[in-house]
Design a protein around this motif. Structure first.
Motif, PDB file in Angstrom:
ATOM      1  N   UNK A  69      -0.635   4.313 -10.769  1.00  0.00           N
ATOM      2  CA  UNK A  69      -0.454   3.550  -9.538  1.00  0.00           C
ATOM      3  C   UNK A  69      -1.502   3.831  -8.477  1.00  0.00           C
ATOM      4  N   UNK A  70      -1.584   2.899  -7.532  1.00  0.00           N
ATOM      5  CA  UNK A  70      -2.599   2.945  -6.489  1.00  0.00           C
ATOM      6  C   UNK A  70      -2.582   4.264  -5.709  1.00  0.00           C
ATOM      7  N   UNK A 113       3.695   6.941 -17.130  1.00  0.00           N
ATOM      8  CA  UNK A 113       3.552   6.142 -15.918  1.00  0.00           C
ATOM      9  C   UNK A 113       3.419   7.100 -14.748  1.00  0.00           C
ATOM     10  N   UNK A 114       2.310   6.985 -14.030  1.00  0.00           N
ATOM     11  CA  UNK A 114       2.059   7.789 -12.841  1.00  0.00           C
ATOM     12  C   UNK A 114       2.224   6.835 -11.655  1.00  0.00           C
ATOM     13  N   UNK A 115       3.284   7.030 -10.876  1.00  0.00           N
ATOM     14  CA  UNK A 115       3.570   6.131  -9.748  1.00  0.00           C
ATOM     15  C   UNK A 115       2.558   6.364  -8.616  1.00  0.00           C
ATOM     16  N   UNK A 130      -3.707  20.047 -16.247  1.00  0.00           N
ATOM     17  CA  UNK A 130      -2.371  19.508 -16.467  1.00  0.00           C
ATOM     18  C   UNK A 130      -2.364  18.528 -17.636  1.00  0.00           C
ATOM     19  N   UNK A 131      -1.256  18.551 -18.395  1.00  0.00           N
ATOM     20  CA  UNK A 131      -0.986  17.542 -19.416  1.00  0.00           C
ATOM     21  C   UNK A 131       0.312  16.848 -19.040  1.00  0.00           C
ATOM     22  N   UNK A 132       0.262  15.526 -18.972  1.00  0.00           N
ATOM     23  CA  UNK A 132       1.459  14.709 -18.741  1.00  0.00           C
ATOM     24  C   UNK A 132       1.903  14.214 -20.111  1.00  0.00           C
ATOM     25  N   UNK A 151       5.888  10.179 -13.509  1.00  0.00           N
ATOM     26  CA  UNK A 151       5.625  11.000 -12.335  1.00  0.00           C
ATOM     27  C   UNK A 151       5.965  10.127 -11.134  1.00  0.00           C
ATOM     28  N   UNK A 152       6.974  10.537 -10.367  1.00  0.00           N
ATOM     29  CA  UNK A 152       7.438   9.756  -9.223  1.00  0.00           C
ATOM     30  C   UNK A 152       6.394   9.633  -8.135  1.00  0.00           C
ATOM     31  N   UNK A 153       6.522   8.586  -7.329  1.00  0.00           N
ATOM     32  CA  UNK A 153       5.564   8.292  -6.262  1.00  0.00           C
ATOM     33  C   UNK A 153       5.392   9.489  -5.332  1.00  0.00           C
ATOM     34  N   UNK A 154       4.134   9.796  -5.036  1.00  0.00           N
ATOM     35  CA  UNK A 154       3.815  10.859  -4.096  1.00  0.00           C
ATOM     36  C   UNK A 154       4.003  12.268  -4.620  1.00  0.00           C
ATOM     37  N   UNK A 155       4.222  12.426  -5.900  1.00  0.00           N
ATOM     38  CA  UNK A 155       4.441  13.763  -6.464  1.00  0.00           C
ATOM     39  C   UNK A 155       3.125  14.524  -6.610  1.00  0.00           C
TER      40      UNK A 155
END
Length: 183
Positions: free
Chosen positions: A100-101, A136-138, A147-149, A155-159
Protein backbone atom coordinates in the motif's frame (compact mmCIF):
# COMPACT_ATOMS: atom_id res chain seq x y z
CA UNK A 1 30.64 14.64 29.88
CA UNK A 2 34.38 14.97 29.30
CA UNK A 3 34.54 11.42 27.94
CA UNK A 4 31.74 12.16 25.46
CA UNK A 5 33.41 15.37 24.25
CA UNK A 6 36.81 13.66 23.99
CA UNK A 7 35.24 10.73 22.13
CA UNK A 8 33.63 13.06 19.57
CA UNK A 9 36.81 15.04 18.93
CA UNK A 10 38.62 11.81 18.05
CA UNK A 11 35.98 10.71 15.53
CA UNK A 12 36.24 11.17 11.78
CA UNK A 13 33.50 12.93 9.83
CA UNK A 14 30.27 10.91 9.67
CA UNK A 15 30.02 11.63 5.94
CA UNK A 16 33.43 10.03 5.39
CA UNK A 17 32.45 6.97 7.45
CA UNK A 18 29.21 6.53 5.52
CA UNK A 19 30.84 6.91 2.11
CA UNK A 20 33.59 4.45 3.05
CA UNK A 21 31.05 1.87 4.29
CA UNK A 22 28.94 2.02 1.14
CA UNK A 23 31.98 1.97 -1.15
CA UNK A 24 33.32 -1.11 0.68
CA UNK A 25 29.94 -2.83 0.27
CA UNK A 26 29.95 -2.28 -3.49
CA UNK A 27 33.70 -2.93 -3.84
CA UNK A 28 34.48 0.57 -5.12
CA UNK A 29 37.87 2.16 -4.47
CA UNK A 30 39.61 5.45 -5.17
CA UNK A 31 38.34 8.55 -6.93
CA UNK A 32 36.83 6.58 -9.79
CA UNK A 33 34.95 4.47 -7.22
CA UNK A 34 33.49 7.60 -5.68
CA UNK A 35 32.30 8.74 -9.11
CA UNK A 36 30.80 5.29 -9.79
CA UNK A 37 29.00 5.34 -6.43
CA UNK A 38 27.50 8.81 -6.94
CA UNK A 39 26.47 7.92 -10.49
CA UNK A 40 24.82 4.72 -9.20
CA UNK A 41 23.09 6.67 -6.43
CA UNK A 42 21.83 9.33 -8.87
CA UNK A 43 20.34 6.72 -11.22
CA UNK A 44 18.75 4.91 -8.26
CA UNK A 45 17.32 8.17 -6.94
CA UNK A 46 15.81 9.09 -10.33
CA UNK A 47 14.23 5.64 -10.81
CA UNK A 48 12.93 5.57 -7.21
CA UNK A 49 11.41 9.07 -7.55
CA UNK A 50 9.73 8.14 -10.83
CA UNK A 51 8.39 4.89 -9.34
CA UNK A 52 6.97 6.71 -6.30
CA UNK A 53 5.00 9.24 -8.36
CA UNK A 54 4.04 6.98 -11.25
CA UNK A 55 0.26 6.76 -11.75
CA UNK A 56 0.38 3.11 -12.90
CA UNK A 57 1.60 0.36 -10.57
CA UNK A 58 2.92 -1.75 -13.46
CA UNK A 59 5.35 0.96 -14.47
CA UNK A 60 6.36 1.43 -10.82
CA UNK A 61 7.19 -2.27 -10.63
CA UNK A 62 9.32 -2.06 -13.80
CA UNK A 63 11.19 0.99 -12.50
CA UNK A 64 11.92 -0.75 -9.19
CA UNK A 65 13.15 -3.83 -11.06
CA UNK A 66 15.51 -1.54 -12.99
CA UNK A 67 16.94 -0.47 -9.62
CA UNK A 68 17.66 -4.11 -8.76
CA UNK A 69 14.66 -4.97 -6.57
CA UNK A 70 13.66 -8.59 -7.16
CA UNK A 71 9.90 -8.50 -7.87
CA UNK A 72 7.68 -11.42 -8.86
CA UNK A 73 4.48 -11.56 -10.92
CA UNK A 74 1.22 -9.76 -10.14
CA UNK A 75 2.74 -7.34 -7.62
CA UNK A 76 1.03 -4.06 -6.74
CA UNK A 77 3.09 -1.09 -5.52
CA UNK A 78 0.96 1.82 -4.35
CA UNK A 79 1.95 5.46 -4.84
CA UNK A 80 4.78 6.69 -2.64
CA UNK A 81 6.23 3.27 -1.82
CA UNK A 82 9.88 3.72 -0.83
CA UNK A 83 12.20 0.75 -1.30
CA UNK A 84 15.67 1.18 0.25
CA UNK A 85 17.66 3.92 -1.50
CA UNK A 86 21.12 2.39 -1.10
CA UNK A 87 20.58 -1.37 -1.26
CA UNK A 88 17.56 -2.10 -3.50
CA UNK A 89 19.08 -5.40 -4.64
CA UNK A 90 18.57 -6.77 -1.11
CA UNK A 91 14.77 -6.54 -1.35
CA UNK A 92 12.80 -9.52 -2.67
CA UNK A 93 9.06 -9.29 -3.29
CA UNK A 94 7.52 -12.56 -4.40
CA UNK A 95 4.36 -13.16 -6.50
CA UNK A 96 0.87 -11.81 -5.70
CA UNK A 97 2.03 -9.22 -3.17
CA UNK A 98 0.24 -5.92 -2.54
CA UNK A 99 2.09 -3.01 -0.95
CA UNK A 100 0.00 0.00 0.00
CA UNK A 101 0.81 3.65 -0.54
CA UNK A 102 3.43 5.34 1.59
CA UNK A 103 5.02 2.11 2.78
CA UNK A 104 8.77 2.15 3.48
CA UNK A 105 11.00 -0.93 3.26
CA UNK A 106 14.58 -0.68 4.48
CA UNK A 107 17.45 -3.11 3.85
CA UNK A 108 19.77 -1.12 6.09
CA UNK A 109 19.87 0.96 9.23
CA UNK A 110 22.51 3.54 10.00
CA UNK A 111 22.78 6.37 12.57
CA UNK A 112 24.10 8.58 9.77
CA UNK A 113 25.28 11.66 11.64
CA UNK A 114 26.41 10.31 15.01
CA UNK A 115 29.86 8.74 15.04
CA UNK A 116 29.37 8.05 18.76
CA UNK A 117 26.22 5.95 18.23
CA UNK A 118 27.66 4.31 15.11
CA UNK A 119 30.93 3.24 16.76
CA UNK A 120 29.63 2.29 20.21
CA UNK A 121 26.07 1.02 19.79
CA UNK A 122 24.55 0.90 16.31
CA UNK A 123 26.94 0.11 13.47
CA UNK A 124 25.54 0.12 9.94
CA UNK A 125 23.35 -2.94 9.49
CA UNK A 126 22.74 -4.26 5.98
CA UNK A 127 20.36 -7.23 5.74
CA UNK A 128 17.98 -8.55 3.07
CA UNK A 129 14.21 -8.16 3.27
CA UNK A 130 11.85 -10.75 1.82
CA UNK A 131 8.11 -10.43 1.32
CA UNK A 132 6.71 -13.85 0.56
CA UNK A 133 4.00 -14.74 -1.93
CA UNK A 134 0.48 -13.53 -1.27
CA UNK A 135 1.36 -11.04 1.48
CA UNK A 136 -0.47 -7.74 1.82
CA UNK A 137 1.31 -4.74 3.32
CA UNK A 138 -1.31 -2.07 4.11
CA UNK A 139 -0.56 1.66 3.57
CA UNK A 140 1.94 3.52 5.69
CA UNK A 141 3.78 0.50 7.03
CA UNK A 142 7.49 0.41 7.80
CA UNK A 143 9.51 -2.78 7.37
CA UNK A 144 13.03 -2.78 8.81
CA UNK A 145 16.21 -4.50 7.62
CA UNK A 146 16.46 -8.27 7.89
CA UNK A 147 12.73 -8.94 8.03
CA UNK A 148 10.80 -11.72 6.29
CA UNK A 149 7.04 -11.36 5.86
CA UNK A 150 5.54 -14.84 5.60
CA UNK A 151 3.25 -16.19 2.88
CA UNK A 152 -0.30 -14.81 2.84
CA UNK A 153 0.33 -12.57 5.84
CA UNK A 154 -1.15 -9.15 6.45
CA UNK A 155 0.66 -6.13 7.89
CA UNK A 156 -1.91 -3.63 9.17
CA UNK A 157 -1.86 0.02 8.12
CA UNK A 158 0.84 2.09 9.81
CA UNK A 159 2.57 -0.88 11.42
CA UNK A 160 6.29 -0.94 12.14
CA UNK A 161 7.63 -4.46 11.53
CA UNK A 162 10.72 -5.16 13.62
CA UNK A 163 10.48 -8.97 13.77
CA UNK A 164 9.74 -11.64 11.17
CA UNK A 165 6.06 -12.29 10.46
CA UNK A 166 5.00 -15.92 10.35
CA UNK A 167 3.00 -17.21 7.36
CA UNK A 168 -0.79 -16.73 7.52
CA UNK A 169 -0.54 -14.12 10.28
CA UNK A 170 -2.07 -10.65 10.72
CA UNK A 171 0.14 -8.14 12.55
CA UNK A 172 -0.69 -4.57 13.60
CA UNK A 173 0.81 -1.73 15.56
CA UNK A 174 4.05 -0.11 16.51
CA UNK A 175 5.92 -2.31 17.04
CA UNK A 176 3.88 -4.82 15.04
CA UNK A 177 2.35 -7.60 17.13
CA UNK A 178 0.25 -10.61 16.18
CA UNK A 179 -3.46 -9.84 15.95
CA UNK A 180 -4.54 -13.25 14.71
CA UNK A 181 -3.62 -16.29 12.67
CA UNK A 182 -5.36 -16.99 9.36
CA UNK A 183 -6.66 -20.48 8.67
Amino acid sequence: MEYFEDFNTRMEDPEEINLREVMEYYGYTGSFGVIKFYFRYAINWILQTMAKICPHFGISVKLQRMRGVKIGKHVFLGPGVNLDDLYPELITIEDYVGIGMGTMIFAHSNPTCSPYLKKKYYPREVKPVTIKSGAWIAPGSIILAGITIGEHSVVGAGSVVMKNVEPYTVVIGCPARVLKKLE
